[in-house]
Motif scaffolding. Sequence first.
Motif, PDB file in Angstrom:
ATOM      1  N   PHE A 119      41.432 -42.678 128.870  1.00 30.71           N
ATOM      2  CA  PHE A 119      42.279 -42.861 127.696  1.00 30.71           C
ATOM      3  C   PHE A 119      43.760 -42.597 127.997  1.00 30.71           C
ATOM      4  CE2 PHE A 119      43.226 -41.553 123.081  1.00 30.71           C
ATOM      5  CZ  PHE A 119      43.354 -42.851 122.672  1.00 30.71           C
ATOM      6  N   GLU A 120      44.142 -41.338 128.161  1.00 29.91           N
ATOM      7  CA  GLU A 120      45.558 -41.015 128.336  1.00 29.91           C
ATOM      8  C   GLU A 120      46.148 -41.615 129.614  1.00 29.91           C
ATOM      9  OE1 GLU A 120      43.388 -38.929 127.073  1.00 29.91           O
ATOM     10  OE2 GLU A 120      44.295 -37.863 125.372  1.00 29.91           O
TER      11      GLU A 120
ATOM     12  N   ASN B 254      38.161 -44.657 124.074  1.00 25.96           N
ATOM     13  CA  ASN B 254      38.296 -43.358 123.426  1.00 25.96           C
ATOM     14  C   ASN B 254      36.959 -42.726 123.053  1.00 25.96           C
ATOM     15  OD1 ASN B 254      37.662 -45.053 121.292  1.00 25.96           O
ATOM     16  ND2 ASN B 254      38.927 -43.931 119.824  1.00 25.96           N
ATOM     17  N   PHE B 255      35.898 -43.022 123.784  1.00 26.32           N
ATOM     18  CA  PHE B 255      34.616 -42.350 123.570  1.00 26.32           C
ATOM     19  C   PHE B 255      34.468 -41.218 124.561  1.00 26.32           C
ATOM     20  CE2 PHE B 255      30.077 -41.777 124.592  1.00 26.32           C
ATOM     21  CZ  PHE B 255      29.632 -41.350 123.349  1.00 26.32           C
TER      22      PHE B 255
ATOM     23  N   LEU C   6      42.989 -42.640 117.576  1.00 23.24           N
ATOM     24  CA  LEU C   6      42.888 -41.186 117.472  1.00 23.24           C
ATOM     25  C   LEU C   6      42.406 -40.780 116.086  1.00 23.24           C
ATOM     26  CD1 LEU C   6      46.339 -40.252 119.078  1.00 23.24           C
ATOM     27  CD2 LEU C   6      44.117 -40.170 120.203  1.00 23.24           C
ATOM     28  N   ASN C   7      41.760 -39.606 115.995  1.00 25.50           N
ATOM     29  CA  ASN C   7      41.471 -39.099 114.651  1.00 25.50           C
ATOM     30  C   ASN C   7      42.784 -38.656 114.001  1.00 25.50           C
ATOM     31  OD1 ASN C   7      42.002 -36.197 115.094  1.00 25.50           O
ATOM     32  ND2 ASN C   7      40.141 -36.209 116.314  1.00 25.50           N
TER      33      ASN C   7
ATOM     34  N   ALA D  24      46.329 -37.822 115.877  1.00 22.91           N
ATOM     35  CA  ALA D  24      47.405 -38.811 115.790  1.00 22.91           C
ATOM     36  C   ALA D  24      48.664 -38.197 115.188  1.00 22.91           C
ATOM     37  CB  ALA D  24      46.946 -40.001 114.947  1.00 22.91           C
ATOM     38  N   LYS D  25      48.482 -37.388 114.167  1.00 21.30           N
ATOM     39  CA  LYS D  25      49.627 -36.743 113.515  1.00 21.30           C
ATOM     40  C   LYS D  25      50.363 -35.821 114.487  1.00 21.30           C
ATOM     41  CE  LYS D  25      50.742 -33.821 109.520  1.00 21.30           C
ATOM     42  NZ  LYS D  25      50.172 -33.076 108.366  1.00 21.30           N
ATOM     43  N   ALA D  26      49.595 -35.032 115.252  1.00 22.77           N
ATOM     44  CA  ALA D  26      50.204 -34.117 116.215  1.00 22.77           C
ATOM     45  C   ALA D  26      50.923 -34.872 117.328  1.00 22.77           C
ATOM     46  CB  ALA D  26      49.126 -33.204 116.809  1.00 22.77           C
ATOM     47  N   SER D  27      50.300 -35.941 117.832  1.00 21.80           N
ATOM     48  CA  SER D  27      50.915 -36.742 118.886  1.00 21.80           C
ATOM     49  C   SER D  27      52.228 -37.352 118.408  1.00 21.80           C
ATOM     50  CB  SER D  27      49.958 -37.849 119.336  1.00 21.80           C
ATOM     51  OG  SER D  27      50.549 -38.638 120.347  1.00 21.80           O
TER      52      SER D  27
END
Length: 224
Positions: free
Chosen positions: A58-59, A202-203, A89-90, A94-97
Motif C-alpha cells: 500500500f504505502e 489495502n487488504f 482508507l477508513n 484518512a482524516k489523520a493522513s
Amino acid sequence: MSTKALSRFMQLLDGSFPSGIFVHSFGLESHVVLGKVTRIDELEIYLHNIIIDQYQKFEFSFIERIFKHLYENNLNALLREDNNYSAMLNFEYAKASHTIGHNYFKHINKDIEKTIVKEYYSALLKKEGMGNELAVLSAYAYEIGLDKELLMMLWCKKSLITLSACTLKISRIKPSEIQQMLFQFDDKIENIINKSHQHVENFNPLFEEVVYQHLHLEPKLFMT
C-alpha cells in the motif's frame, strides 16, 4: 543526494516536533491483550508482517506511483492518485493522513522550484487534492532530490519506531531489546522496498483477523 535533503527529512519525520506524526497500529493493542505479542521475537514478527501486508502493498506502492506522476509532470494523475488513496482508507486514518499532510505542507511550501511540485501544492491550496501525508512528503522529496527508496526507508523506520515506543507502554518488553531489534530491520526494509507491488492494495490480514477476534478493542492511531 544532498546532505540538506536528508537533514530536512530527519527533521520532518521527528515525532517530537509540533508538526506531528501519526502511525496506525493495525491491531497492536489486540495482539498484546490476546497474548500474541508479549516477547521481543513476537513483536519483531508483528512489525515484519505490517511491512509485508501493509507498507509493501500500500504505502510503498503509493509512493512509487506518486514519483512516477512527478517524473511525468502529470498533475491530473497525481491529484487522482492522492484522492484515491484517501478513498481506500477508513475514515479516521484518512482524516489523520490529511491533517498531518497539511501540517507538513505549512512548513515546506516555501521556495519551491520544480514546476510539477508548484502545481501540486497550488492545487492543494485550492482544495483540489486531499494532500495526504505521503503525497505531500513525496512531492517535497522530489523537489529537494531525496530518492524514493530512501524516503520509503525513512518513513517506514519512523513508523516502526513510533509503534515500538508505544509497545513500551502496553507490554513488558525492554527498551534495549527493542532498540537492537529495530537495528536489524534496516536490511529487511531495503529488500522489501525493492519488491514493492506495482498496484496499490489495502487488504491487511493482520488487521482483519485480530481486530475481529477482540470486539472491544479497536486499532488506534498513535499521534503526537
